[in-house]
Design a protein around this motif. Structure first.
Motif, PDB file in Angstrom:
ATOM      1  N   ALA A 102       0.738  -1.178   0.198  1.00 19.47           N
ATOM      2  CA  ALA A 102       0.080  -0.115   0.072  1.00 19.47           C
ATOM      3  C   ALA A 102       0.812   1.373  -0.107  1.00 19.47           C
ATOM      4  O   ALA A 102       0.756   2.353  -0.490  1.00 19.47           O
ATOM      5  CB  ALA A 102      -1.192   0.033   1.385  1.00 19.47           C
ATOM      6  N   TYR A 103       1.876   1.078   0.698  1.00 15.53           N
ATOM      7  CA  TYR A 103       2.852   2.196   0.710  1.00 15.53           C
ATOM      8  C   TYR A 103       3.829   2.730  -0.434  1.00 15.53           C
ATOM      9  O   TYR A 103       3.813   4.141  -0.355  1.00 15.53           O
ATOM     10  CB  TYR A 103       4.045   2.044   1.383  1.00 15.53           C
ATOM     11  N   PHE A 104       3.740   1.485  -1.377  1.00 14.14           N
ATOM     12  CA  PHE A 104       4.559   1.915  -2.629  1.00 14.14           C
ATOM     13  C   PHE A 104       3.480   2.083  -3.477  1.00 14.14           C
ATOM     14  O   PHE A 104       3.809   2.941  -4.815  1.00 14.14           O
ATOM     15  CB  PHE A 104       5.067   0.729  -2.651  1.00 14.14           C
ATOM     16  N   ASP A 105       1.968   2.215  -3.643  1.00  9.60           N
ATOM     17  CA  ASP A 105       1.462   1.987  -4.541  1.00  9.60           C
ATOM     18  C   ASP A 105       1.110   3.895  -4.405  1.00  9.60           C
ATOM     19  O   ASP A 105       0.724   4.235  -5.337  1.00  9.60           O
ATOM     20  CB  ASP A 105       0.267   1.531  -4.183  1.00  9.60           C
ATOM     21  N   TRP A 106       0.682   4.662  -3.037  1.00  8.66           N
ATOM     22  CA  TRP A 106       1.118   5.205  -2.521  1.00  8.66           C
ATOM     23  C   TRP A 106       2.194   6.725  -3.133  1.00  8.66           C
ATOM     24  O   TRP A 106       1.902   7.655  -3.799  1.00  8.66           O
ATOM     25  CB  TRP A 106       1.054   5.458  -1.025  1.00  8.66           C
ATOM     26  N   LEU A 107       3.136   5.739  -2.706  1.00  7.20           N
ATOM     27  CA  LEU A 107       4.442   6.598  -3.323  1.00  7.20           C
ATOM     28  C   LEU A 107       4.672   6.088  -4.861  1.00  7.20           C
ATOM     29  O   LEU A 107       4.871   7.383  -5.844  1.00  7.20           O
ATOM     30  CB  LEU A 107       5.335   5.531  -3.130  1.00  7.20           C
ATOM     31  N   LEU A 149      15.891  -6.620 -12.508  1.00  3.43           N
ATOM     32  CA  LEU A 149      14.967  -4.839 -12.833  1.00  3.43           C
ATOM     33  C   LEU A 149      16.530  -4.371 -11.691  1.00  3.43           C
ATOM     34  O   LEU A 149      15.938  -2.818 -12.054  1.00  3.43           O
ATOM     35  CB  LEU A 149      13.842  -5.573 -10.854  1.00  3.43           C
ATOM     36  N   GLU A 150      17.170  -4.724 -11.142  1.00  2.00           N
ATOM     37  CA  GLU A 150      18.297  -3.703 -10.491  1.00  2.00           C
ATOM     38  C   GLU A 150      18.826  -3.230 -12.375  1.00  2.00           C
ATOM     39  O   GLU A 150      19.349  -1.530 -12.855  1.00  2.00           O
ATOM     40  CB  GLU A 150      19.262  -4.253 -10.618  1.00  2.00           C
ATOM     41  N   THR A 151      18.951  -4.087 -13.198  1.00  2.95           N
ATOM     42  CA  THR A 151      19.105  -3.553 -14.634  1.00  2.95           C
ATOM     43  C   THR A 151      19.120  -3.181 -14.973  1.00  2.95           C
ATOM     44  O   THR A 151      18.766  -1.820 -16.274  1.00  2.95           O
ATOM     45  CB  THR A 151      19.258  -5.107 -15.515  1.00  2.95           C
ATOM     46  N   GLN A 152      17.154  -3.213 -15.289  1.00  2.00           N
ATOM     47  CA  GLN A 152      15.721  -2.616 -15.653  1.00  2.00           C
ATOM     48  C   GLN A 152      15.914  -0.808 -14.886  1.00  2.00           C
ATOM     49  O   GLN A 152      15.607   0.101 -16.041  1.00  2.00           O
ATOM     50  CB  GLN A 152      14.147  -2.582 -15.578  1.00  2.00           C
ATOM     51  N   ASN A 153      15.900  -1.056 -13.774  1.00  2.00           N
ATOM     52  CA  ASN A 153      16.190   0.604 -13.498  1.00  2.00           C
ATOM     53  C   ASN A 153      17.345   1.344 -14.688  1.00  2.00           C
ATOM     54  O   ASN A 153      17.126   2.288 -14.280  1.00  2.00           O
ATOM     55  CB  ASN A 153      16.521   0.410 -11.464  1.00  2.00           C
ATOM     56  N   ILE A 203       8.561   5.020 -13.332  1.00  2.00           N
ATOM     57  CA  ILE A 203       8.566   4.881 -11.972  1.00  2.00           C
ATOM     58  C   ILE A 203       7.354   3.782 -12.072  1.00  2.00           C
ATOM     59  O   ILE A 203       7.685   2.568 -10.673  1.00  2.00           O
ATOM     60  CB  ILE A 203       6.997   5.944 -11.461  1.00  2.00           C
ATOM     61  N   GLU A 204       6.897   3.167 -12.835  1.00  2.00           N
ATOM     62  CA  GLU A 204       6.463   1.444 -13.205  1.00  2.00           C
ATOM     63  C   GLU A 204       7.594   0.614 -12.638  1.00  2.00           C
ATOM     64  O   GLU A 204       7.306   0.050 -11.837  1.00  2.00           O
ATOM     65  CB  GLU A 204       6.019   2.044 -14.297  1.00  2.00           C
TER      66      GLU A 204
END
Length: 467
Positions: A172-177, A393-397, A443-444
């Motif tokens: 919920a926090y991550f979706d809020w962020l 995901l680290e590579t994608q970031n 952000i996604e």
């Protein structure tokens, strides 16, 4: 701390344009700390420990010493038929043995001769023993063993419940962020579109460019404004979803106020808060996983039940022996030739009920073992997959950060060319739209990265000690 948190949550009114100076940051570790401490489900998880302890106390009650008193008296038409008093003190022990001391005093005109005892009463001290069924395991022993296993199982279940509510709260926090960051992006680009519109309008009024360009600039500004309003609605929904996890000490739910914002610099804090920092795949072990521990205790409890059902196949042989004396204060008054004893033998001829119960217990045990084996494999594969996903995901970031940087460079170059009259507003808007899409994608991907960390936390079933 509590007064600060109350102040943080209850201050009213906020506008997105003034958020930098008027807002208060709700940090991730502080938020999860209050969830763990005050959320009803987190409190409910603590009750499981009390339930396990209460069951253990109840099972131990089967071995409590007992005092029994039985008194009967009958008088009719001036005759005392009988006056009987029987008192006993019993001490159950572990292996089907029960220690017993009794006092018997009987009198009356129509008393059964077998109940005749000395006028001062008769004392006895002895033992009863189960030689077949109930010697190595009986209902009392099985109940106590299962209660001990259940108490340990409740500890693992408590960790699972706490972990689950913290996992849900983290998502919920991550979706809020994410919703907050998206709204911020649209706010910034709306500001740029507004500045661009005003500048183009001034140039059009001066005759430097065609008036039609102001229409295109206004459409771009209105599009950004529409996107911002949609982002605000999404942010409002995510804020309310986050409020589901905010409670105060008195079981009072708290609504997140609009002036409270998430911590946008959360990346380095997640691993520490969720206590998954320093857990590489090479050092990963699953033996102490709470879910497997819980299932393991369940299997052990069913194994105890199976042993009890197997014991029921034995004949029931109860042996009892008691020394008799009129003077219990004299030790040497206990003589072997003065005693009361007995032997009881019972055995069903077909044992169909007992054999059926044993088969059912074996099926339950096998079913629970299959659940344990399947859960172990699923957890191993899930955790390994999450480690691999985090690496990707680290590579994608890194890639998306480079893409956003390059789109920023293109937009800046296009705006510079436009200032020299070598580009068009259409190209600027196109570049800007691409940049917005890239930043939203950034952000996604960031949200997926945080969510994967939360899933790893959930799969490892960590119960953070520092919250």
């Amino acid at each position: 701390m509590r007064s600060y948190f109350t102040f943080l949550l209850l201050i009213a009114t906020f506008s997105l344009t003034g958020q930098v100076q008027d807002s208060i940051v709700l940090r991730f570790n502080e938020y999860l700390g209050y969830v763990k401490k005050y959320h009803p489900i987190a409190k409910q998880a603590q009750l499981t420990l009390g339930i396990g302890q209460a069951n253990l106390m109840k099972a131990r009650g089967g071995f409590d010493p007992k005092i029994e008193v039985d008194y009967d008296r009958k008088e009719f038409k001036g005759s005392e038929y009988y006056d009987r008093l029987n008192a006993a003190f019993k001490i159950p022990t572990w292996y089907g043995i029960e220690l017993k001391g009794t006092f018997e005093q009987n009198d009356g005109d129509f008393l059964n001769p077998a109940e005749s005892v000395p006028s001062d009463g008769l004392y006895s001290a002895g033992v009863s023993l189960s030689l077949g069924q109930g010697l190595w395991i009986n209902d009392r022993m099985a109940t106590l063993k299962q209660a001990k296993l259940f108490r340990e199982q409740t500890k693992a279940d408590r960790d699972l419940l706490v972990n689950q509510i913290l996992y849900d709260a983290a998502l919920a926090y991550f979706d809020w962020l994410r919703a907050f960051n998206e709204a911020t992006i649209y706010q910034n680009f709306l500001l740029n579109a507004d500045i661009r519109f005003r500048g183009i309008k001034q140039r059009a009024d001066a005759g430097d460019i065609a008036a039609i360009d102001t229409v295109e600039a206004k459409i771009a500004m209105q599009t950004r404004s529409l996107s911002l309003e949609q982002a605000k609605v999404k942010l409002m929904k995510r804020s309310l979803e986050l409020s589901n996890f905010l409670w105060m000490n008195d079981n009072v739910p708290v609504e997140l106020q609009p002036n409270v914002i998430p911590d946008v610099e959360i990346g380095d804090e997640i691993d520490t808060t969720l206590e998954i920092l320093g857990r590489p795949l090479d050092d990963f072990t699953i033996e102490n996983h709470p879910k497997l521990l819980s299932l393991g205790y369940k299997v052990d409890g069913l194994r105890v039940e199976k042993n009890l059902k197997a014991n029921k196949l034995l004949p029931k042989i109860d042996l009892e022996y008691n020394f008799l004396t009129e003077t219990p204060e004299l030790i040497n008054s206990l003589q072997r030739q003065e005693y009361k004893g007995g032997l009881t033998f019972r055995l069903p001829l077909f044992l169909r009920k007992e054999r059926g119960d044993l088969k059912l217990a074996k099926f339950k045990l096998r079913d629970a073992q299959f659940d344990l084996d399947n859960a172990e494999i699923e957890l191993k594969n899930k955790i390994v997959a999450l480690y691999r996903e985090l690496e990707s995901l680290e590579t994608q970031n890194i890639l998306i950060d480079d893409i956003v940087g390059n789109y920023n460079t293109l937009l800046a170059a296009e705006e510079r060319k436009f200032s020299f009259g070598e580009s068009s507003l259409f190209l600027i808007n196109s570049r800007e739209s691409k940049l917005i899409d890239a930043e939203l994608k950034q952000i996604e991907v960031e949200n997926k990265f945080y969510t994967a960390k939360a899933k790893l936390f959930n799969s490892l079933a960590v119960n953070p000690e520092n919250l």
